[in-house]
Design an enzyme around this catalytic site. Sequence first.
Site, short mmCIF file in Angstrom:
data_model
loop_
_atom_site.label_atom_id
_atom_site.label_comp_id
_atom_site.label_asym_id
_atom_site.label_seq_id
_atom_site.Cartn_x
_atom_site.Cartn_y
_atom_site.Cartn_z
N ARG A 1 -9.22 4.97 7.81
CA ARG A 1 -10.44 4.63 7.07
C ARG A 1 -11.55 4.23 8.02
NH1 ARG A 1 -12.29 -0.16 5.24
NH2 ARG A 1 -10.31 -1.19 5.73
N CYS B 1 -1.00 0.45 12.52
CA CYS B 1 0.27 -0.25 12.26
C CYS B 1 1.36 0.74 11.88
CB CYS B 1 0.10 -1.29 11.16
SG CYS B 1 -0.70 -2.81 11.70
N HIS C 1 4.43 -7.12 8.86
CA HIS C 1 3.01 -7.40 8.66
C HIS C 1 2.84 -8.89 8.36
CE1 HIS C 1 1.41 -3.15 7.93
NE2 HIS C 1 0.52 -3.74 8.71
#
Length: 228
Positions: free
Chosen positions: A92, A145, A168
């Site tokens: 993004r 990630c 996370h």
Amino acid sequence: MKVLVTGFEPFGGDAVNASADAVAALAARWTGPDELVTAVLPVVFDEVRRPGGPLLGLLDQHAPDVVVAVGLADGVTQVRVERVAINLMDARIPDNGGARPVDLPVADGGPAARFATLPVKAAVDAVREAGIPAGVTYSAGTYVCNATFYALQHALAERPGVLSGFVHVPRSTEEVGADVTTSALADGGAAHLPLDALARALEIVVRTALAAVRGELSEPQEPAGTLH
């Protein structure tokens, strides 16, 4: 045994990254007896999946028995132990090197998904028992990630004795400037946790994985799935 735990440098305009801070706090509290190696990875797609690079080079250099990569998940209210990485990069925002891949594989010719080999459910249960919000999750996203998680599992696919995966963490309470004494540990709903809690959660995940390597525990045979 030897353990490798990695965090990430800041990205997206942030001055800090809670994953790197949590890994540093873990290193400061680590008492062994197993050896702990820590590193901070660049938020750069090509670097985290490059043979001999900042992540994969550490695997060859240290030959760890357990590997836990740690990243930031903004807006979450718990520590998330990821179960599956997908072979997809779909960014993004640009990474710290300026790259913004769209609909590209992490590894050409690799399978669509790779699963964590950490004892995911057992780790989450142990973190919760320590009073820290935690859960098993099934999407590490499509940013760096996930690319790191997939590259890690892909590289270790031929080393079945190594337990590895991805965690996370939310932002730290200290980073957001909240009152640590009235943190999310009390109400379970704030999108941050105290740095000490993040470090304790990582230590629990690591020690749970080490126990699994030694054959001292196995995954609980109970569901941790979702209804969607």
